[in-house]
Design an enzyme around this catalytic site. Sequence first.
Site, PDB file in Angstrom:
ATOM      1  N   ARG A   1      42.961 -10.974 -33.171  1.00 15.13           N
ATOM      2  CA  ARG A   1      42.934 -11.936 -34.295  1.00 15.13           C
ATOM      3  C   ARG A   1      42.313 -13.277 -33.875  1.00 15.13           C
ATOM      4  O   ARG A   1      42.775 -14.352 -34.278  1.00 15.13           O
ATOM      5  CB  ARG A   1      44.347 -12.182 -34.847  1.00 15.13           C
ATOM      6  CG  ARG A   1      45.110 -10.943 -35.251  1.00 15.13           C
ATOM      7  CD  ARG A   1      44.574 -10.275 -36.500  1.00 15.13           C
ATOM      8  NE  ARG A   1      45.472  -9.216 -36.918  1.00 15.13           N
ATOM      9  CZ  ARG A   1      45.325  -7.930 -36.585  1.00 15.13           C
ATOM     10  NH1 ARG A   1      44.267  -7.541 -35.866  1.00 15.13           N
ATOM     11  NH2 ARG A   1      46.188  -7.030 -36.995  1.00 15.13           N
TER      12      ARG A   1
ATOM     13  N   SER B   1      49.924 -11.681 -43.012  1.00 14.90           N
ATOM     14  CA  SER B   1      50.797 -12.006 -41.869  1.00 14.90           C
ATOM     15  C   SER B   1      50.632 -13.474 -41.514  1.00 14.90           C
ATOM     16  O   SER B   1      49.515 -13.927 -41.260  1.00 14.90           O
ATOM     17  CB  SER B   1      50.402 -11.172 -40.643  1.00 14.90           C
ATOM     18  OG  SER B   1      50.439  -9.811 -40.969  1.00 14.90           O
TER      19      SER B   1
ATOM     20  N   GLU C   1      49.048 -17.355 -37.391  1.00 13.72           N
ATOM     21  CA  GLU C   1      47.731 -16.712 -37.526  1.00 13.72           C
ATOM     22  C   GLU C   1      46.910 -17.394 -38.624  1.00 13.72           C
ATOM     23  O   GLU C   1      45.690 -17.510 -38.534  1.00 13.72           O
ATOM     24  CB  GLU C   1      47.944 -15.232 -37.880  1.00 13.72           C
ATOM     25  CG  GLU C   1      46.661 -14.459 -38.109  1.00 13.72           C
ATOM     26  CD  GLU C   1      46.906 -12.995 -38.409  1.00 13.72           C
ATOM     27  OE1 GLU C   1      47.583 -12.313 -37.616  1.00 13.72           O
ATOM     28  OE2 GLU C   1      46.404 -12.523 -39.446  1.00 13.72           O
TER      29      GLU C   1
HETATM   30  P1  FAD Z   1      39.353 -17.763 -45.949  1.00 13.01           P
HETATM   31  O1  FAD Z   1      40.818 -17.748 -46.088  1.00 13.01           O
HETATM   32  O2  FAD Z   1      38.551 -18.340 -47.053  1.00 13.01           O
HETATM   33  O3  FAD Z   1      38.966 -18.510 -44.588  1.00 13.01           O
HETATM   34  C1  FAD Z   1      39.639 -18.203 -43.394  1.00 13.01           C
HETATM   35  C2  FAD Z   1      39.031 -19.039 -42.264  1.00 13.01           C
HETATM   36  O4  FAD Z   1      37.684 -18.644 -42.051  1.00 13.01           O
HETATM   37  C3  FAD Z   1      38.970 -20.529 -42.578  1.00 13.01           C
HETATM   38  O5  FAD Z   1      39.137 -21.235 -41.369  1.00 13.01           O
HETATM   39  C4  FAD Z   1      37.563 -20.721 -43.128  1.00 13.01           C
HETATM   40  O6  FAD Z   1      37.087 -22.040 -42.941  1.00 13.01           O
HETATM   41  C5  FAD Z   1      36.776 -19.728 -42.296  1.00 13.01           C
HETATM   42  N1  FAD Z   1      35.622 -19.139 -42.977  1.00 13.01           N
HETATM   43  C6  FAD Z   1      35.642 -18.415 -44.134  1.00 13.01           C
HETATM   44  N2  FAD Z   1      34.404 -17.987 -44.422  1.00 13.01           N
HETATM   45  C7  FAD Z   1      33.587 -18.444 -43.442  1.00 13.01           C
HETATM   46  C8  FAD Z   1      32.180 -18.345 -43.206  1.00 13.01           C
HETATM   47  N3  FAD Z   1      31.356 -17.695 -44.009  1.00 13.01           N
HETATM   48  N4  FAD Z   1      31.686 -18.947 -42.086  1.00 13.01           N
HETATM   49  C9  FAD Z   1      32.505 -19.629 -41.232  1.00 13.01           C
HETATM   50  N5  FAD Z   1      33.828 -19.757 -41.423  1.00 13.01           N
HETATM   51  C10 FAD Z   1      34.360 -19.179 -42.514  1.00 13.01           C
HETATM   52  N6  FAD Z   1      43.878 -10.039 -42.023  1.00 13.01           N
HETATM   53  C11 FAD Z   1      43.700  -9.077 -41.088  1.00 13.01           C
HETATM   54  O7  FAD Z   1      43.081  -9.321 -40.041  1.00 13.01           O
HETATM   55  N7  FAD Z   1      44.194  -7.826 -41.274  1.00 13.01           N
HETATM   56  C12 FAD Z   1      44.874  -7.471 -42.382  1.00 13.01           C
HETATM   57  O8  FAD Z   1      45.288  -6.329 -42.512  1.00 13.01           O
HETATM   58  C13 FAD Z   1      45.096  -8.469 -43.384  1.00 13.01           C
HETATM   59  N8  FAD Z   1      45.820  -8.182 -44.488  1.00 13.01           N
HETATM   60  C14 FAD Z   1      46.063  -9.152 -45.405  1.00 13.01           C
HETATM   61  C15 FAD Z   1      46.820  -8.839 -46.535  1.00 13.01           C
HETATM   62  C16 FAD Z   1      47.072  -9.792 -47.508  1.00 13.01           C
HETATM   63  C17 FAD Z   1      47.911  -9.436 -48.713  1.00 13.01           C
HETATM   64  C18 FAD Z   1      46.527 -11.094 -47.367  1.00 13.01           C
HETATM   65  C19 FAD Z   1      46.736 -12.119 -48.440  1.00 13.01           C
HETATM   66  C20 FAD Z   1      45.770 -11.415 -46.249  1.00 13.01           C
HETATM   67  C21 FAD Z   1      45.526 -10.452 -45.252  1.00 13.01           C
HETATM   68  N9  FAD Z   1      44.789 -10.740 -44.100  1.00 13.01           N
HETATM   69  C22 FAD Z   1      44.567  -9.768 -43.152  1.00 13.01           C
HETATM   70  C23 FAD Z   1      44.254 -12.091 -43.874  1.00 13.01           C
HETATM   71  C24 FAD Z   1      42.882 -12.336 -44.559  1.00 13.01           C
HETATM   72  O9  FAD Z   1      42.708 -11.493 -45.666  1.00 13.01           O
HETATM   73  C25 FAD Z   1      41.721 -12.114 -43.603  1.00 13.01           C
HETATM   74  O10 FAD Z   1      41.851 -12.940 -42.467  1.00 13.01           O
HETATM   75  C26 FAD Z   1      40.362 -12.393 -44.278  1.00 13.01           C
HETATM   76  O11 FAD Z   1      39.318 -12.070 -43.405  1.00 13.01           O
HETATM   77  C27 FAD Z   1      40.208 -13.829 -44.747  1.00 13.01           C
HETATM   78  O12 FAD Z   1      39.029 -13.875 -45.531  1.00 13.01           O
HETATM   79  P2  FAD Z   1      38.770 -15.031 -46.555  1.00 13.01           P
HETATM   80  O13 FAD Z   1      37.368 -14.872 -47.068  1.00 13.01           O
HETATM   81  O14 FAD Z   1      39.818 -15.078 -47.576  1.00 13.01           O
HETATM   82  O15 FAD Z   1      38.833 -16.288 -45.598  1.00 13.01           O
HETATM   83  P1  NAP Z   2      53.627  -1.823 -39.362  1.00 12.93           P
HETATM   84  O1  NAP Z   2      52.898  -0.555 -39.546  1.00 12.93           O
HETATM   85  O2  NAP Z   2      54.968  -2.005 -39.992  1.00 12.93           O
HETATM   86  O3  NAP Z   2      53.738  -2.148 -37.813  1.00 12.93           O
HETATM   87  C1  NAP Z   2      54.367  -3.354 -37.356  1.00 12.93           C
HETATM   88  C2  NAP Z   2      53.569  -3.914 -36.193  1.00 12.93           C
HETATM   89  O4  NAP Z   2      53.602  -3.002 -35.118  1.00 12.93           O
HETATM   90  C3  NAP Z   2      52.137  -4.136 -36.578  1.00 12.93           C
HETATM   91  O5  NAP Z   2      51.944  -5.508 -36.625  1.00 12.93           O
HETATM   92  C4  NAP Z   2      51.302  -3.427 -35.545  1.00 12.93           C
HETATM   93  O6  NAP Z   2      50.496  -4.301 -34.770  1.00 12.93           O
HETATM   94  C5  NAP Z   2      52.299  -2.778 -34.615  1.00 12.93           C
HETATM   95  N1  NAP Z   2      52.024  -1.323 -34.547  1.00 12.93           N
HETATM   96  C6  NAP Z   2      52.476  -0.363 -35.379  1.00 12.93           C
HETATM   97  N2  NAP Z   2      52.051   0.854 -34.969  1.00 12.93           N
HETATM   98  C7  NAP Z   2      51.312   0.637 -33.867  1.00 12.93           C
HETATM   99  C8  NAP Z   2      50.605   1.496 -32.985  1.00 12.93           C
HETATM  100  N3  NAP Z   2      50.579   2.810 -33.156  1.00 12.93           N
HETATM  101  N4  NAP Z   2      49.942   0.942 -31.960  1.00 12.93           N
HETATM  102  C9  NAP Z   2      49.947  -0.394 -31.769  1.00 12.93           C
HETATM  103  N5  NAP Z   2      50.586  -1.248 -32.587  1.00 12.93           N
HETATM  104  C10 NAP Z   2      51.283  -0.744 -33.601  1.00 12.93           C
HETATM  105  O7  NAP Z   2      52.690  -3.049 -39.852  1.00 12.93           O
HETATM  106  P2  NAP Z   2      52.315  -3.548 -41.306  1.00 12.93           P
HETATM  107  O8  NAP Z   2      52.824  -4.906 -41.482  1.00 12.93           O
HETATM  108  O9  NAP Z   2      52.598  -2.515 -42.337  1.00 12.93           O
HETATM  109  O10 NAP Z   2      50.736  -3.676 -41.175  1.00 12.93           O
HETATM  110  C11 NAP Z   2      49.931  -2.533 -41.000  1.00 12.93           C
HETATM  111  C12 NAP Z   2      48.607  -2.927 -40.396  1.00 12.93           C
HETATM  112  O11 NAP Z   2      47.929  -3.857 -41.264  1.00 12.93           O
HETATM  113  C13 NAP Z   2      48.760  -3.641 -39.055  1.00 12.93           C
HETATM  114  O12 NAP Z   2      47.698  -3.258 -38.222  1.00 12.93           O
HETATM  115  C14 NAP Z   2      48.661  -5.102 -39.405  1.00 12.93           C
HETATM  116  O13 NAP Z   2      48.123  -5.871 -38.359  1.00 12.93           O
HETATM  117  C15 NAP Z   2      47.719  -5.083 -40.610  1.00 12.93           C
HETATM  118  N6  NAP Z   2      48.035  -6.198 -41.515  1.00 12.93           N
HETATM  119  C16 NAP Z   2      47.602  -7.434 -41.158  1.00 12.93           C
HETATM  120  C17 NAP Z   2      47.851  -8.517 -41.977  1.00 12.93           C
HETATM  121  C18 NAP Z   2      47.309  -9.866 -41.622  1.00 12.93           C
HETATM  122  O14 NAP Z   2      47.356 -10.758 -42.450  1.00 12.93           O
HETATM  123  N7  NAP Z   2      46.810 -10.067 -40.426  1.00 12.93           N
HETATM  124  C19 NAP Z   2      48.567  -8.370 -43.150  1.00 12.93           C
HETATM  125  C20 NAP Z   2      49.036  -7.103 -43.450  1.00 12.93           C
HETATM  126  C21 NAP Z   2      48.760  -6.015 -42.635  1.00 12.93           C
HETATM  127  P3  NAP Z   2      49.035  -4.787 -35.202  1.00 12.93           P
HETATM  128  O15 NAP Z   2      49.275  -5.844 -36.218  1.00 12.93           O
HETATM  129  O16 NAP Z   2      48.488  -5.325 -33.931  1.00 12.93           O
HETATM  130  O17 NAP Z   2      48.257  -3.634 -35.733  1.00 12.93           O
END
Ligand code: FAD
Ligand code: NAP
Length: 338
Positions: free
Chosen positions: A164, A238, A334
């Site tokens: 991340r 998250s 994050e």
């Molecule tokens: P923004 O929120 O608009 O921006 C995020 C950051 O990036 C800010 O610092 C902004 O200035 C910068 N930025 C945006 N666009 C650019 C650009 N073109 N150039 C330079 N900088 C830029 N994230 C995960 O990694 N995995 C997930 O599974 C995941 N699940 C999510 C589920 C939900 C319900 C929600 C609400 C969020 C989730 N996220 C997840 C977080 C988020 O969706 C991601 O990080 C996504 O990539 C953010 O994109 P955005 O366009 O909305 O960015």
């Molecule tokens: P989950 O399946 O309930 O698992 C909980 C955590 O355990 C996750 O964060 C995941 O880490 C870790 N995990 C589970 N199984 C794993 C495996 N086989 N090997 C290594 N790590 C494992 O998680 P969840 O909340 O439903 O999310 C599912 C996936 O979507 C995850 O990968 C999560 O990162 C992603 N997600 C991200 C965001 C975001 O905003 N960043 C939001 C929602 C969901 P990891 O997170 O490292 O995968």
Amino acid sequence: MTILYNTSLKSYNTFGIDVSAKYFATIDTLISIQEIIRTKEYQSNERLILGGGSNILFTKNVDALVLKNNLKGIELIHENEDTVLVKCAAGEVWHQFVMWCIDKNYGGLENLSLIPGCVGASPMQNIGAYGVEIKDTFYELEAIHTSTGETRTFNKFECEFGYRESIFKRKLKNQYLITSVTFQLLKKQHYNIEYGAIKQELDVMNVSELSLKTISQAVINIRNSKLPNPNEIGNAGSFFKNPEVSQKIYETLKTNFSNIVAYPLDNSNYKLAAGWLIEQCGLKGFRKGEAGVHQKQALVLVNYGSATGNEIYDLSSYILESVKLKFGVDLEREVNIF
Ligand code: FAD
Ligand code: NAP
């Protein structure tokens, strides 16, 4: 190009926080970016680039020039027997881009279905889910320096991707506007269903033959069953990263908390499930005023309606302190705080 003054950002962030931007412009061409960057009036202003606003918490009015990225277009730029290079403009919606790839039978992004936001933000934190990160298929990106207008291409190495993390979230924060991202995708499929929940969901779906579509659908089903929809309740996914600890710390924690949820990263480090740590502090479903911890996923903080950014931030601080007190572990936010 139209510049708006003191405009509300409420509909531009998925937490639904009502702050205003001093200057706001929607950019839909590379020329318009250069134009605005070079306009004297805005040169002394900080810049904030906005995609879908799904990974941002605003805690105050934004005293900056906000550039809402709306660059569009998807292009196949190279193809051989095994792989394709697809270049996608930064303002494309991430999930729509994933669906486009699946329709063409280009593999690699299916596990990342339904992540909100735009393509341009995907390298920012090397978005990841269900055992896949974009660094696995990332080829290169193009970006424009937000003060000088210089254009630059970054390869995978130069992006310094981590868990991340990337150089754009650290050293080069707010310095480059990413304009396009190119992915190297597979024509011959290699499915990644090792993440437990996917296998279980494929069983529930009664899938007899794997495909990009069925894996994507499994991911969509799981996500819909446990993650709050930002259109219904404000959130940014998250709020915290999963902390990484040494084997020694993990073993001590395991002695004291035998059911701790952790995953080995390599021979000497473990990743702890931050959601589990928060839940064990009794905070799953906890609510303070209009800010809360989601009922089904303790890693997600929510805005029940009219929470301010500071109320959500304060709740996140309370969670950090509670986890530190109970487990001695430091969580890290994050979400990008502004
Ligand atoms: P923004 O929120 O608009 O921006 C995020 C950051 O990036 C800010 O610092 C902004 O200035 C910068 N930025 C945006 N666009 C650019 C650009 N073109 N150039 C330079 N900088 C830029 N994230 C995960 O990694 N995995 C997930 O599974 C995941 N699940 C999510 C589920 C939900 C319900 C929600 C609400 C969020 C989730 N996220 C997840 C977080 C988020 O969706 C991601 O990080 C996504 O990539 C953010 O994109 P955005 O366009 O909305 O960015
Ligand atoms: P989950 O399946 O309930 O698992 C909980 C955590 O355990 C996750 O964060 C995941 O880490 C870790 N995990 C589970 N199984 C794993 C495996 N086989 N090997 C290594 N790590 C494992 O998680 P969840 O909340 O439903 O999310 C599912 C996936 O979507 C995850 O990968 C999560 O990162 C992603 N997600 C991200 C965001 C975001 O905003 N960043 C939001 C929602 C969901 P990891 O997170 O490292 O995968």
